[in-house]
Design a protein around this motif. Structure first.
Motif, mmCIF file in Angstrom:
data_model
loop_
_atom_site.group_PDB
_atom_site.id
_atom_site.type_symbol
_atom_site.label_atom_id
_atom_site.label_comp_id
_atom_site.label_asym_id
_atom_site.label_seq_id
_atom_site.Cartn_x
_atom_site.Cartn_y
_atom_site.Cartn_z
ATOM 1 N N PHE A 1 -2.520 -20.495 3.455
ATOM 2 C CA PHE A 1 -2.955 -21.176 2.236
ATOM 3 C C PHE A 1 -1.806 -21.282 1.239
ATOM 4 O O PHE A 1 -1.527 -22.355 0.692
ATOM 5 C CB PHE A 1 -4.129 -20.429 1.613
ATOM 6 N N LYS A 2 -1.121 -20.183 0.997
ATOM 7 C CA LYS A 2 0.022 -20.202 0.076
ATOM 8 C C LYS A 2 1.076 -21.209 0.534
ATOM 9 O O LYS A 2 1.605 -21.990 -0.270
ATOM 10 C CB LYS A 2 0.666 -18.813 0.007
ATOM 11 N N ALA A 3 1.380 -21.164 1.835
ATOM 12 C CA ALA A 3 2.457 -22.005 2.354
ATOM 13 C C ALA A 3 2.111 -23.488 2.295
ATOM 14 O O ALA A 3 2.945 -24.309 1.897
ATOM 15 C CB ALA A 3 2.778 -21.596 3.797
ATOM 16 N N VAL A 4 0.889 -23.852 2.666
ATOM 17 C CA VAL A 4 0.528 -25.270 2.699
ATOM 18 C C VAL A 4 0.466 -25.851 1.285
ATOM 19 O O VAL A 4 0.973 -26.951 1.028
ATOM 20 C CB VAL A 4 -0.804 -25.477 3.447
ATOM 21 N N TYR B 1 -9.146 -24.638 8.963
ATOM 22 C CA TYR B 1 -10.038 -24.409 7.819
ATOM 23 C C TYR B 1 -9.239 -24.274 6.519
ATOM 24 O O TYR B 1 -9.578 -24.867 5.485
ATOM 25 C CB TYR B 1 -10.851 -23.119 8.003
ATOM 26 N N ILE B 2 -8.185 -23.463 6.598
ATOM 27 C CA ILE B 2 -7.375 -23.206 5.405
ATOM 28 C C ILE B 2 -6.670 -24.476 4.947
ATOM 29 O O ILE B 2 -6.609 -24.792 3.750
ATOM 30 C CB ILE B 2 -6.351 -22.097 5.688
ATOM 31 N N SER C 1 -9.008 -26.715 3.110
ATOM 32 C CA SER C 1 -9.252 -26.239 1.750
ATOM 33 C C SER C 1 -8.055 -26.539 0.848
ATOM 34 O O SER C 1 -8.220 -26.964 -0.305
ATOM 35 C CB SER C 1 -9.529 -24.736 1.763
ATOM 36 N N ALA C 2 -6.856 -26.338 1.372
ATOM 37 C CA ALA C 2 -5.652 -26.639 0.597
ATOM 38 C C ALA C 2 -5.582 -28.125 0.256
ATOM 39 O O ALA C 2 -5.157 -28.508 -0.842
ATOM 40 C CB ALA C 2 -4.413 -26.217 1.381
ATOM 41 N N ALA C 3 -6.011 -28.958 1.197
ATOM 42 C CA ALA C 3 -6.003 -30.401 0.949
ATOM 43 C C ALA C 3 -6.968 -30.775 -0.166
ATOM 44 O O ALA C 3 -6.651 -31.597 -1.032
ATOM 45 C CB ALA C 3 -6.367 -31.149 2.234
ATOM 46 N N ARG C 4 -8.140 -30.154 -0.158
ATOM 47 C CA ARG C 4 -9.106 -30.436 -1.234
ATOM 48 C C ARG C 4 -8.534 -30.013 -2.588
ATOM 49 O O ARG C 4 -8.703 -30.704 -3.598
ATOM 50 C CB ARG C 4 -10.425 -29.701 -0.966
ATOM 51 N N LEU C 5 -7.858 -28.890 -2.610
ATOM 52 C CA LEU C 5 -7.308 -28.370 -3.860
ATOM 53 C C LEU C 5 -6.211 -29.278 -4.406
ATOM 54 O O LEU C 5 -6.103 -29.475 -5.617
ATOM 55 C CB LEU C 5 -6.747 -26.962 -3.621
ATOM 56 N N THR C 6 -5.404 -29.830 -3.513
ATOM 57 C CA THR C 6 -4.235 -30.592 -3.942
ATOM 58 C C THR C 6 -4.448 -32.104 -3.947
ATOM 59 O O THR C 6 -3.540 -32.862 -4.300
ATOM 60 C CB THR C 6 -3.036 -30.268 -3.034
ATOM 61 N N ARG D 1 -5.193 -35.519 2.008
ATOM 62 C CA ARG D 1 -6.148 -35.684 3.099
ATOM 63 C C ARG D 1 -5.561 -35.109 4.375
ATOM 64 O O ARG D 1 -4.339 -35.134 4.590
ATOM 65 C CB ARG D 1 -6.522 -37.150 3.307
ATOM 66 N N ILE D 2 -6.446 -34.550 5.208
ATOM 67 C CA ILE D 2 -6.031 -33.923 6.459
ATOM 68 C C ILE D 2 -5.962 -34.968 7.562
ATOM 69 O O ILE D 2 -6.867 -35.796 7.714
ATOM 70 C CB ILE D 2 -7.019 -32.806 6.849
ATOM 71 N N VAL D 3 -4.903 -34.901 8.353
ATOM 72 C CA VAL D 3 -4.747 -35.780 9.510
ATOM 73 C C VAL D 3 -4.516 -34.902 10.737
ATOM 74 O O VAL D 3 -3.402 -34.410 10.960
ATOM 75 C CB VAL D 3 -3.559 -36.750 9.337
ATOM 76 N N PRO D 4 -5.557 -34.663 11.552
ATOM 77 C CA PRO D 4 -5.356 -33.885 12.778
ATOM 78 C C PRO D 4 -4.551 -34.696 13.792
ATOM 79 O O PRO D 4 -4.804 -35.884 13.998
ATOM 80 C CB PRO D 4 -6.780 -33.640 13.289
ATOM 81 N N VAL D 5 -3.577 -34.045 14.428
ATOM 82 C CA VAL D 5 -2.734 -34.745 15.380
ATOM 83 C C VAL D 5 -2.210 -33.747 16.413
ATOM 84 O O VAL D 5 -1.909 -32.601 16.082
ATOM 85 C CB VAL D 5 -1.565 -35.454 14.654
ATOM 86 N N ALA D 6 -2.157 -34.164 17.669
ATOM 87 C CA ALA D 6 -1.577 -33.316 18.700
ATOM 88 C C ALA D 6 -0.094 -33.131 18.427
ATOM 89 O O ALA D 6 0.584 -34.068 17.987
ATOM 90 C CB ALA D 6 -1.786 -33.946 20.074
#
Length: 411
Positions: free
Chosen positions: A114-117, A143-144, A147-152, A155-160
């Motif tokens: 969380f801190k790092a992201v 998950y973390i 949550s970090a994306a919502r805070l900042t 948006r999350i982009v899942p990728v292989a």
């Protein structure tokens, strides 16, 4: 598995056992096994919880009875409690290829992710609103990161991981990746992916939980920005031992932690209402550190004295190669399929075998003294900790696996 693996002759078994004993006799790390509390079984779950170094209980007893029991509050200074997070971080640093002053030991892996992201998103700056996350990541990282994306406001982009270079763009702020896939044992290309992230103007954050202590990482050499990792797997720090956070020196002045606790204040005992961050890796601290667990970890790290990570990696590859060869020779054809890459450049320090009845097979292995773990629904996972796993262990584990599978031919 090949058709020739359907049955194994007594001479074939004997040949592999003889080879295992020869490899153990030539193993430069063989004497390290004596430093750990092990029984007569085969422990192949050090990628979940490392074995106990034998000298640790006495060291912890001193922490409890003398440092806490006698010195009490004085131990923050006289026993070095206050400086432990950075001091122990500097001991971990050579194991992950980092210079001193860039790692702090604190909190859990999840908290450090969380801190790092969040800090990475702030370093990346405005105009970038995407956080790329390893789609195969250990669930907590996802998950973390969400949550970090919502805070900042990202948006999350899942990728292989293999698709990261193609997914990078001008909107990419942060890329969060696992060095080794926890399920399959696949080793991802940290140097190449980090370079691609930088070429896109983004910040790379790596999770080292399944690589630190098993293979060279090269954080400084490859220009990694931030990294996190646990210490209870290959580093043998004990259950729930504190994690660590790496912040490259070039980013430390800009590292803006989302959890600015009193322990990371420039003047922690000034008790001022305004927050002013400490210099260096201490910015990664938050609250009062878990001293007992932290000093347990510090004691456990003694087993690394005089050990080079390159030697550990060489043995790790030899162990996993030999295990795969024994499985090929012993296990009935068609009963298991390795999902771990055969190429050394793509393999961590574990072997994952897909098995239709894995959920019933693993408990029977444990009953017979071969301890691995299960990743539902159908993966048998075996971790190889080079400091205490030997080649005879590997041969025995494959032989017992074959016996268990032969007793239950499956569907």
């Amino acid at each position: 598995m090949s058709e020739t693996a359907t049955t194994t002759s007594a001479s074939g078994t004997e040949d592999l056992l003889v080879r295992a004993l020869e490899l153990d006799a030539a193993d430069p790390l063989a004497d390290r096994r004596e430093l750990f509390a092990l029984d007569d079984g085969v422990y192949l779950d050090g990628n979940s919880l490392g074995a106990l170094p034998l000298h640790v209980p006495a060291r912890v007893q001193d922490v409890l009875t003398r440092q806490w029991g006698e010195l009490r509050i004085r131990s923050w200074d006289e026993s070095g409690w206050w400086t432990a997070p950075e001091r122990i971080g500097d001991r971990i640093a050579p194991l992950v290829g980092a210079a001193a002053g860039q790692i702090v030991v604190s909190d859990s892996t999840s908290v450090n992710v969380f801190k790092a992201v969040v800090a990475a998103a702030r370093i990346a700056g405005e105009g970038r609103d995407e956080i790329l996350v390893d789609a195969t990541t250990f669930p907590t990282d996802g998950y973390i990161a969400a949550s970090a994306a919502r805070l900042t406001g990202h948006r999350i982009v899942p990728v292989a991981p293999a698709d990261v270079p193609a997914a990078l763009g001008p909107r990419t702020a942060v890329v969060l990746l696992n060095h080794v896939d926890y399920r399959s044992g696949r080793l991802h290309d940290l140097p190449g992916l980090t370079a691609a992230v930088h070429a896109a103007g983004a910040v790379a954050v790596w999770d080292l939980c399944h690589s630190a202590g098993a293979l060279p990482v090269g954080l400084d050499e490859h220009g990694v920005d931030l990294a996190v990792g646990c210490t209870y797997k290959y580093l043998n720090g004990g259950p729930g031992s504190p994690a660590y956070l790496y912040v490259a020196e070039r980013h430390q002045a800009a590292f803006d932690s989302p959890l600015p606790g009193w322990n990371s204040h420039a003047d922690p005992f000034g008790m001022t209402p305004g927050y002013a961050p400490a210099d260096g890796s201490a910015r990664g601290r938050v609250g009062t550190p878990d001293i007992v667990s932290m000093l347990t970890l510090e004691a456990a790290l003694d087993v690394w004295d005089g050990v080079g990570v390159d030697a550990v990696r060489a043995k790790s590859l030899a162990l996993t190669d030999f295990f795969l060869a024994c499985v090929e020779a012993y296990v009935p054809a068609g009963r298991v399929t390795s999902v771990t890459p055969t190429a050394h450049a793509e393999r961590g320090s574990q072997v994952a075998l897909r098995c239709d009845d894995a959920a019933s097979v693993m408990p029977r292995l444990v009953e017979r003294g071969v301890v691995g773990d299960l990743r539902r629904p159908d993966v048998l996972r075996f971790g190889f900790t080079p400091l205490y796993v030997g080649f005879a262990d590997v041969e025995r584990a494959a032989r017992v696996l074959a016996e268990v599978l032969a007793e239950n031919p499956g569907d």
